[in-house]
Design an enzyme around this catalytic site. Structure first.
Site: not given
Ligand SMILES: [Mg+2]
Ligand SMILES: [Zn+2]
Lengths: 481, 96, 493
Positions: C80, C155, C179
């Site tokens: 990420k 996310s 997330s």
């Protein structure tokens, strides 16, 4: 109306650990800007703080030395405000649960002891340094500001007093004593000129006898104990003037200007920051258990107040004791000499006189000179039994410091031993009387002026080695005085 | 329970420049969210201690050791404005 | 009908070691896959072809020389883009950090490099991890591989999508309110939020420090275990990292659920949970029971307030964490006459609307006069939430629920309705507040063909039991559907 000042001090002390508070950058950095910085103290994305255990030990020793309670459970908070030299735009500090609470420091001004309450002592981190570049170097007219983050994250201890201080004198004595304590603990060099110790003063005035607190101003930017005194004195007088001319004191931060000798307004507190304190989630709670607290207290060195007491008890007067506390190595030398039987008064005079002026000139400490307690004892004995005059003793002492040997050797070598043998001196006195009978008759008739003349003659005849006290005593006796 | 928000003051505290229009939008959205969030106030929490952290550990320290710093060229390479080894910013209105 | 990039980490490891293929070939397959899927899904912000190739070559060389760094040796993975990678652009999907190359590796990243993993690139996310759809990215949204008109969740939507389509064999995300788990659920993959503190946060661009946790996203529970084991464990750079032994994460994967006590969270099966999600979850619970689990209903009353508390705590922490983005030392600067003006303009230009909204919200919640009513009270809710969990775990080994109240929702549906978006995290937030571990395992598709995720929660450091139950769920569900790829060319990639 007479006015009384109410003063509280906030003192920041940088700790001289090897590494910074929350990262492994060095605290002892050179002049090159931004060379002692890392992701943590630059506030880079993703970086996290980890507390320096030695810094915690340092603040605990300060707290213990200031008679504080060392709190068992303590927390770090974030103090949020934007300023370009504060990399994260929050300072890791403490708030509701500081490491040390509720202590005191006794200050002695001319024999009157005043107890200054210590509200709290807490741990935080220093900011970077801003240099305002522009026409005058002052912030208001700067074109831009340069930032160096070497200092960012240096461990900083904040010591907050109760508003117990009543005069600029007390403030200075408090500041001096605090500086001594911090140095005695070995946690900081506490140099105001270099910013490793910094004072902010909260000053207000009220009518004498009143118990209410007036509106206070915060005075920043003093960089010596002398300017602390000057700034507070100025601020008290300024406030009195404002109030007596019908005005009111604004709650504000004021900047001490060393050159002008005045304080000027920086900003109003009304528009000051809302710090939005909250517990620092990147750090765990601190738990200082009882055994840790006890270990800290047991490890405390002898503190200045106790030293001062000891020196007083060993025979030093108040002023001398004060100087002995401050001078590196002087106190122990004094104590040792006193224990070995030297006259404490004489040793005090020598240490605070010749010895200090010698070490100052040589830019060294007494511990690096050849002077020992035994030398002081010898010197003391030679003075007491009249072998050395006060003047000669000082000369001998300086020679000892310069490495010429022990006092006895030096006095012999320099031919400084005075004759105190009454029989030997009496012979010389009789000879002088015989030579100056007129003068002696005047002395007998009660004219004291001739005493000096005759003494001088005897001293000359003995090449200055007769003890003048003995000479005068003999002359008086013979004149029937 | 409607929530009063001085959005201009909040934006200033947060150092974010907002247009009038943005102030209006964010102000409304914040009020909505806070009205919802204010449900927490309905909960009886007398005697409940706040939790700010899920862990029950204490005292994470590092030893007082110098472990090194970043090379200055790497530090300043990130800077929007740097000169003579310093970061540079425009003049500052307020002094801390 | 699958290629090298669809292999499990275990199978890929076997192939690398028996000489069936090299890490360079494995990487090439992954990069070829990405070349095709990226146009449709936009899972990646950066693909580090050169760096990845060097790492793959090194991995091959080491294996040839007899140096074997373990399960992740030579395995292409994705990170990420809020995990700092030295010299590799790290933006957190924000305009604020466009072009920013960190001068250091975060701890998880450093451990992955040391484990021989091949970092393919950096995946898309909601800006600074704030969002539940990966729509709040300054660089455009990620699309759900199962239906490109829907969101992949967020996310960590980029990581979830990359794993789902095979443009990485595994990935890492961060989970502050769900997330990792929610995008895993919406994208049909496994996602794990470990116990708070199990994985170092050093080098993870902070959103809400007391809630953030790095964790794996994988195509199987076994792969997730391997990925977690590679990064778990104490780190001197993170004061909040757990100092004890790492749980035996993969020890019990084959043990099944016979006799395991499973609690179904009443509040998370109630209204607000989409019918098909609830029935899918219910079905799995029945199958677990049939497999020998002792199933009971458990009430966690504080759950009702968890979302509200979260949307005070997380913004409050983020308002401070994001204060460092000020245009002074790095990142975007928009000039101004004064530093204050420069900061205000830089922050206005650098932060997108959701980030701005949360910073303002958090600033307000912490400000004088409102602290007790909002932030202070939220922290008490957190205590109640923990107490609920503690009480529950006296009677059960794990708790279960849906991971997300809905399956993937259409792009744009909730972007103007923050509260509706926030509701996406209703099932995942409680474990962030308590710090306990939780994971999402895909169990089935709804009638629209979108994946449903099943959440398994465990007490702190209960990863071994959580993975054991997660593995059983995986076996029972036998979920082997994959998103249809764009063309035959892709399938052979
Ligand atoms: Mg302070
Ligand atoms: Zn540093």
């Amino acid at each position: 109306m007479t006015w009384e000042a109410v003063i509280g001090l906030e003192t920041h002390v940088e700790l001289q650990t090897a590494s910074k508070m929350f990262c492994g950058c060095p605290v002892d950095f050179g002049d090159e800007p931004n060379t002692a910085v890392c992701p943590v103290c630059l506030g880079l994305p993703g970086a996290l703080p980890v507390p320096n255990e030695q810094a915690i030990e340092g603040i605990l020793s300060i707290g213990a030395a200031l008679n504080c309670t060392l709190t068992e459970s303590s927390l770090f908070y974030r103090k949020n405000y934007f300023y370009p030299d504060l990399p994260k735009n929050y300072q890791i500090s403490q708030y509701t649960f500081p490491l040390c609470l509720g202590g005191h420091l006794d200050v002695d001004i001319d024999g009157t002891v005043t107890r200054i309450g210590i509200t709290r002592v807490h741990m935080e981190e220093d900011t970077g340094k801003s240099t305002h570049v522009g026409r005058s170097g002052r912030i208001q007219s700067a074109d831009h500001t340069l930032l160096d983050f070497n200092r960012s994250g240096v461990p900083l201890v904040e010591i907050v007093t109760e508003p117990d201080i009543r005069s600029a004198d007390e403030a200075r004595v408090y500041g001096t004593e605090l500086q001594r304590i911090v140095r005695a603990l070995g946690v900081s060099d506490a140099r105001l000129e270099e910013g490793s110790m910094r004072f902010d003063s909260n000053v207000s005035i009220r009518p004498s006898g009143s118990t209410e607190l007036g509106t206070r101003t915060e005075v920043k930017n003093v960089n010596s104990l002398r300017s602390l005194h000057r700034a507070i004195t100025f601020e008290i007088e300024r406030q009195i003037e404002v109030v007596e001319s019908g005005g009111t004191v604004d709650q504000e931060t004021r900047h001490w200007n060393e050159d002008l000798g005045t304080t000027t307004s920086m900003r109003n507190k009304e528009e000051s920051e809302d710090y939005r304190y909250f517990q620092e989630p990147d750090l765990l709670p601190l738990h200082i258990d009882v055994s840790w607290q006890e270990r800290v207290r047991a490890a405390l060195p002898v503190l200045p107040a106790e030293l001062r007491n000891r020196y007083r008890q060993a025979g030093a007067d108040a002023r001398t004791a004060e100087i002995l506390v401050d001078g590196e190595g002087l106190g122990p030398l004094f104590e040792e000499a006193a224990v070995l039987g030297a006259d404490p008064r004489a040793v005090g005079i020598w240490l605070t006189g010749e010895v200090i002026s010698f070490t100052r000139t040589a830019e060294t400490a007494v511990t690096t000179t050849p002077l020992t307690a035994a030398h002081l004892v010898e010197l003391s004995e030679m003075t007491a039994d009249g072998r050395l005059s006060a003047t000669a003793a000082k000369e001998v002492l300086t020679a000892v410091l310069e490495g010429e040997g022990a006092p006895g050797e030096i006095a012999d070598a320099r031919d400084l031993i005075q004759v105190s043998d009454v029989g030997a001196i009496e012979t010389e006195v009789d000879a002088v009387i015989a030579e100056h009978l007129d003068a002696f008759e005047k002395l007998r008739a009660g004219d004291p002026k001739t005493l000096g003349f005759l003494t001088g003659q005897v001293m000359r005849a003995t090449g200055g080695k007769a003890d003048p006290r003995v000479v005068q005593e003999l002359l008086r006796r013979k004149a029937g005085g | 329970m409607p929530v009063e928000i001085d959005i201009a003051k909040v934006a200033k505290l947060a150092r974010i420049a907002l247009t009038d229009e943005e102030q209006e939008t964010y102000g409304r959205q914040l009020a909505d969210i806070l009205e919802h969030a204010a449900r927490v106030q309905a909960l009886a929490t007398d005697g409940v201690k706040p939790t700010s952290h899920p862990l029950t550990m204490v005292n994470a320290f590092r030893p007082d050791e110098v472990t090194g710093s970043l090379p200055r060229d790497e530090v300043l390479a990130m800077a929007p404005d740097a000169v003579d080894g310093y970061f540079r910013v425009p003049k500052i209105l307020d002094e801390q | 009908m699958t290629g090298l990039s669809d292999l499990s980490i275990e199978a890929a490891g076997t192939g690398l070691r028996d000489g069936s293929f090299t890490s360079v070939e494995l990487l090439a397959a992954v990069v070829r896959r990405a070349a095709i899927t990226e146009a449709h899904h936009h899972a990646y912000l950066t693909i580090d072809r050169d760096g990845a190739r060097l790492a793959a070559e090194r991995a091959d060389g080491e294996l040839a020389d007899g140096t074997d760094r373990g399960h992740l040796h030579g395995i292409p993975i994705a990170l990420k883009d809020n995990m700092c990678t030295k010299g590799l652009e790290t933006t957190a999907s924000s305009q604020m950090l466009a072009g920013y190359e960190p001068p250091y590796d975060g701890t998880a990243v450093a451990r992955l490099r040391a484990a021989g993993a091949v970092i393919v690139g950096k995946t898309n996310l909601d800006e600074f991890a704030m969002g539940s759809s990966t729509e709040n990215s300054a660089y455009g949204p990620t699309r759900n591989p199962w239906d490109t008109d829907t969101v992949p969740g967020g996310s960590s939507g980029g990581s979830a999508a990359a794993v789902a389509v095979g443009s990485a064999l595994g990935a890492y995300g961060s989970d502050t309110g769900g997330s990792i788990r929610q995008p895993a659920a919406l994208s049909g993959v496994v996602g794990v939020k470990p116990t708070y503190g199990l994985v170092s946060r050093y080098g993870l661009i902070a959103f809400a420090s007391s809630l953030d946790q790095i964790g794996p996203i994988a195509r199987s529970v076994g792969d997730a275990a391997v990925l977690l084991e590679a990064v778990a464990g104490w780190d001197i750079h993170d004061a909040t990292s757990y100092r004890g032994d790492v749980p035996a994460i993969s020890e019990g994967l084959a043990d099944g659920v016979d006799g395991v006590r499973i609690g179904v969270v009443t509040e998370l099966m109630a209204e607000g949970i989409h019918d098909e999600v609830r029935s899918g979850t219910q079905e799995m619970i029945e199958q677990l029971s049939a497999a020998g689990a002792v199933v009971t209903e458990v009430s966690l009353p504080a759950t009702e307030f968890a979302l509200s508390a979260y949307y005070l705590i997380a913004p409050a922490e983020c308002s401070a964490n994001l204060a460092r983005f000020d245009g002074v030392r790095y990142g975007l600067r928009v000039d101004g006459d004064t530093t204050e003006e420069m900061m205000q303009r830089s922050r206005a230009a650098g932060f997108g609307p959701e980030v701005t909204r949360r910073i303002l919200l958090g600033t307000y919640a912490l400000s004088a006069g409102y602290y007790d009513a909002f932030y202070g009270q939220a922290q008490k809710v957190r205590t109640l939430m923990r107490q609920d969990f503690e009480a529950a775990y006296k009677d059960v080994d794990v708790l279960v629920s849906p991971t997300s109240p809905t399956t993937a929702f259409p792009i744009g549906e909730r972007t103007d309705d923050p509260l509706a978006m926030y509701y996406a995290d209703v099932c995942t937030i409680p474990c962030n507040l308590s710090g306990d571990p939780a994971m999402s395992v895909p169990i089935s598709l709804d009638t629209a063909g979108l994946p449903i995720g099943f959440q398994v929660m465990a007490p702190a450091l209960g990863e071994e039991m959580m993975f054991r139950v997660g593995a059983a769920v995986e076996r029972i569900a036998d979920f082997d559907a994959r998103p249809a790829l764009a063309s035959d060319e892709v399938v052979s990639a």
